[in-house]
Design a protein around this motif. Sequence first.
Motif, mmCIF file in Angstrom:
data_model
loop_
_atom_site.group_PDB
_atom_site.id
_atom_site.type_symbol
_atom_site.label_atom_id
_atom_site.label_comp_id
_atom_site.label_asym_id
_atom_site.label_seq_id
_atom_site.Cartn_x
_atom_site.Cartn_y
_atom_site.Cartn_z
ATOM 1 N N SER A 478 0.694 -1.330 -0.052
ATOM 2 C CA SER A 478 -0.097 -0.076 -0.031
ATOM 3 C C SER A 478 0.639 1.310 -0.076
ATOM 4 N N THR A 479 1.890 1.455 0.524
ATOM 5 C CA THR A 479 2.917 2.131 0.756
ATOM 6 C C THR A 479 3.383 2.550 -0.666
ATOM 7 N N PHE A 480 4.002 1.692 -1.312
ATOM 8 C CA PHE A 480 4.542 1.986 -2.363
ATOM 9 C C PHE A 480 3.215 2.446 -3.575
ATOM 10 N N ILE A 481 2.257 1.953 -3.351
ATOM 11 C CA ILE A 481 0.971 2.498 -4.205
ATOM 12 C C ILE A 481 0.679 3.855 -4.153
ATOM 13 N N VAL A 482 0.740 4.048 -2.679
ATOM 14 C CA VAL A 482 0.469 5.684 -2.459
ATOM 15 C C VAL A 482 1.570 6.363 -2.807
ATOM 16 N N HIS A 483 2.831 5.927 -2.695
ATOM 17 C CA HIS A 483 3.900 6.632 -3.340
ATOM 18 C C HIS A 483 4.039 7.030 -4.683
ATOM 19 N N ASP A 484 3.399 5.859 -5.600
ATOM 20 C CA ASP A 484 3.275 6.153 -6.808
ATOM 21 C C ASP A 484 2.234 7.396 -7.349
ATOM 22 N N LEU A 485 0.996 7.028 -6.675
ATOM 23 C CA LEU A 485 -0.104 7.958 -6.641
ATOM 24 C C LEU A 485 0.319 9.594 -6.155
ATOM 25 N N LYS A 486 1.195 9.651 -5.140
ATOM 26 C CA LYS A 486 1.763 10.849 -4.799
ATOM 27 C C LYS A 486 2.677 11.324 -5.923
ATOM 28 N N ASN A 487 3.395 10.640 -6.616
ATOM 29 C CA ASN A 487 4.125 11.285 -7.691
ATOM 30 C C ASN A 487 3.231 11.653 -8.880
ATOM 31 N N LEU A 488 2.570 10.812 -9.321
ATOM 32 C CA LEU A 488 1.348 11.275 -10.232
ATOM 33 C C LEU A 488 0.532 12.504 -9.924
ATOM 34 N N ILE A 489 0.230 12.803 -8.477
ATOM 35 C CA ILE A 489 -0.276 13.929 -8.247
ATOM 36 C C ILE A 489 0.580 15.026 -8.255
ATOM 37 N N SER A 490 1.846 14.902 -7.905
ATOM 38 C CA SER A 490 2.814 16.153 -7.904
ATOM 39 C C SER A 490 2.749 16.394 -9.455
ATOM 40 N N GLN A 491 2.892 15.411 -10.392
ATOM 41 C CA GLN A 491 3.208 16.068 -11.812
ATOM 42 C C GLN A 491 2.045 16.587 -12.097
ATOM 43 N N LEU A 492 0.878 16.188 -11.862
ATOM 44 C CA LEU A 492 -0.431 16.885 -12.346
ATOM 45 C C LEU A 492 -0.581 18.090 -11.589
ATOM 46 N N SER A 493 -0.296 18.193 -10.283
ATOM 47 C CA SER A 493 -0.335 19.603 -9.547
ATOM 48 C C SER A 493 0.528 20.713 -10.365
ATOM 49 N N LEU A 494 1.859 20.082 -10.719
ATOM 50 C CA LEU A 494 2.602 21.093 -11.222
ATOM 51 C C LEU A 494 2.135 21.451 -12.652
ATOM 52 N N LEU A 495 1.560 20.603 -13.556
ATOM 53 C CA LEU A 495 0.720 20.966 -14.573
ATOM 54 C C LEU A 495 -0.313 22.205 -14.278
ATOM 55 N N LEU A 496 -1.003 21.887 -13.442
ATOM 56 C CA LEU A 496 -2.164 22.873 -12.958
ATOM 57 C C LEU A 496 -1.509 24.426 -12.487
ATOM 58 N N SER A 497 -0.320 24.340 -11.849
ATOM 59 C CA SER A 497 0.290 25.421 -11.380
ATOM 60 C C SER A 497 0.721 26.200 -12.519
ATOM 61 N N ASN A 498 1.404 25.508 -13.652
ATOM 62 C CA ASN A 498 1.863 26.251 -14.640
ATOM 63 C C ASN A 498 1.002 26.436 -15.743
ATOM 64 N N ALA A 499 -0.253 25.957 -15.631
ATOM 65 C CA ALA A 499 -1.206 25.947 -16.843
ATOM 66 C C ALA A 499 -1.655 27.535 -16.976
ATOM 67 N N LEU A 509 1.051 22.934 -24.085
ATOM 68 C CA LEU A 509 -0.117 22.118 -24.150
ATOM 69 C C LEU A 509 0.040 20.719 -24.439
ATOM 70 N N GLU A 510 0.951 20.608 -25.533
ATOM 71 C CA GLU A 510 1.263 19.265 -26.242
ATOM 72 C C GLU A 510 1.981 18.472 -24.768
ATOM 73 N N ASP A 511 2.945 18.937 -24.246
ATOM 74 C CA ASP A 511 3.652 18.449 -23.284
ATOM 75 C C ASP A 511 2.608 18.120 -22.204
ATOM 76 N N MET A 512 1.648 18.909 -21.860
ATOM 77 C CA MET A 512 0.444 18.755 -20.831
ATOM 78 C C MET A 512 -0.068 17.371 -21.054
ATOM 79 N N LEU A 513 -0.602 17.437 -22.206
ATOM 80 C CA LEU A 513 -1.559 16.155 -22.758
ATOM 81 C C LEU A 513 -0.585 15.009 -22.942
#
Length: 692
Positions: A478-499, A509-513
């Motif tokens: 579960s910890t590793f799964i949460v860690h992977d989800l955290k990384n994905l959320i971090s990537q998506l959060s960075l996209l939103l902050s720079n959007a 936009l192409e990199d974001m997609l």
Amino acid sequence: MLPIIAAGSYFSAAVAFLFLSILLLTSWRGRVHRMALTVAAIMTSLWAVAAGFLALRGSSLSLLTDVLEIVRNAAWTLFLLSVLGQLRKKRAGPGVAFPLSGLAAFYLLALAATVSLYVASWFSQWVSSFTMTIAGRLGMAVLSMLLVEQLYRNTVPEARWAIKFACLGMGGLFAYDMYLYSDAMLFRHVSAEIWSARGLANALTVPLIAVSAARNPSWSTGIAVSRTVLFHSAAVLGSAAYLLAMAAAGYYLRLFGGEWGTVMQVVFLFGAGILLFVVLFSGSMRSWLKVFISKHFYSYRYDYREEWMRFTRTLSDAGAGLNERTVQAIAQLMESPGGILFIRRDDTACHEAATYWNMPSAQPAEPLHGPFSQYLEQQQWVIDLQEAMAKPEKYEGLILPAWLCTLPNAWLVVPLLLGRQLFGFIVLAAARSKVKLNWEATDLLKIAGMQAASYLAQRESANALMVARQFESYTRMSTFIVHDLKNLISQLSLLLSNAERHKGNQEFLEDMLETIGFSVQKMTLLLQKLGRGSSQDCPSPVLLPELLRLAVSLKSCTEPKPTLQIDDAELVVLADHARLERVLGHMIQNAIEATPRHGSVAVSARRSGDNVIIEIRDSGHGMTPEFIRERLFKPFESTKSAGMGIGAYESRTYIRLLGGDIEVCSKPSAGTTFQVTLPLLRQEAPSVAAAA
């Protein structure tokens, strides 16, 4: 015919006393009493041999047998005097004093007179040789019996169990002599029948003397007859005596049965054989015989070595479950045919029935803090239920549960103690034969209960550890799964902050997609792994430059934007593509998060012999050597408020699994360099071609 019977009688006595002598000699350790007993047994054997040869010649008196008989009697007298002397030193008591010098003079006079009767014919003119010989033998028998009586009288009552069989044996030996010579004095001749049976009568006393020698440590500490051997010997002898009696009865049926004699004999012998097998295979009969042998032939009821080996074998046997084996092992000690095991359960605060062995299952439970459990834990007694109900004053403060009072055939309650805590208890069924519950039995049961409790506690600890490991495995996954989800959320959060700033930039936009597409792909793979319940790797040739480009491109929307430099485009390693990309992506992500926006993150790969070296350099705040050494790769240690602390641990674990390693070079405020070394896959070109 009678001379042959007499010779066999005396030769049997010779063999029996010779066997006793060998037992005593093989275990002799310099004890005076054992030495005297050995000498007496040897002299008795020599006398019996001489008497046997004399019987073959049809005579009952001779110089050699008379001299050896006097020496034999003197040897037994010396043994009795040595034991009596020791008793008188320990305990003053009433009795007759026997001066050693007077007894020695008596036997020397008897020996001299006997020799004179046969050698000096002039002496026979004054006294009858027959009267002199018989009177001397009768006096010796009476004297020896008096010594035996003094031995028993001067022994304290609690120690008489050790010498009572010897007193019976030696008393019987000389009582028969007194009977023989009294008859000879009365009828003026030695009875041939009584004299012929004398050897067998002497032989029968050997087992009695041997048992006392084994019981009494001052006589013999080395003589030990195995309980198993004695049990089987008694069973065989009993069976033989039974068969002889049945054969004799069958013979008389045939003799007096007339026309039906033969039929009655066959039917009778068949029934007798069936009855013998029923008795031999009867558990109650075997139990009774074992108890009888232990009670009447040994100082201690149990052969502790044999009992403990059997107890340990039963507990360690892999056949039945441990609960049932525990009940069987303790029940065997008391010849009990069944029992119930109760084990402590902290979740229900009760002692619950764990197994039933040949006992009715009533599903009782006893509270941990109830009066019965508290009594067992505090007193640590083995409870005899019949005695507790008949004489409650012996068990002051004991309150028997209602279910236990109504349990059929219940006999003993044996506590299972783990230290001072009551781990459980066993209720035993009544024994097959009557067994006296004395101090020896209760001590053995308590020790066996402690040993059984340790086995059961070890089993419970192992089960608890197994469950804890299963939870640990589940938590780790579960910890590793949460860690992977955290990384994905971090990537998506960075996209939103720079959007907001770059939403008009087509490249952004192409990199974001592309980033969103890879995030969806990763989450889909994650769900597939969860559905399979497995996270096993699928190693395959991986073209490292392409994997690094993918990992860097996924971070291209962040600031600072990582750069990539590859010196060799043909770098192939054997790994799981998704997991290796996740590990390297995590390291790049950490470098980005540790570096301010105006800083730099550079990724490079180069060949070094048979290895490839991947470097991830940043100009961030860096780390101290202590942090790198003690905390960086330790699981669940993190400097981030939302971090899990397993990224670096997972990265190094997987890199080492591939045969590589990770080295870290960092200084505070001077940036950090992660150097990843991986072995290259040999024969790279065919592998790349096959992958293409």
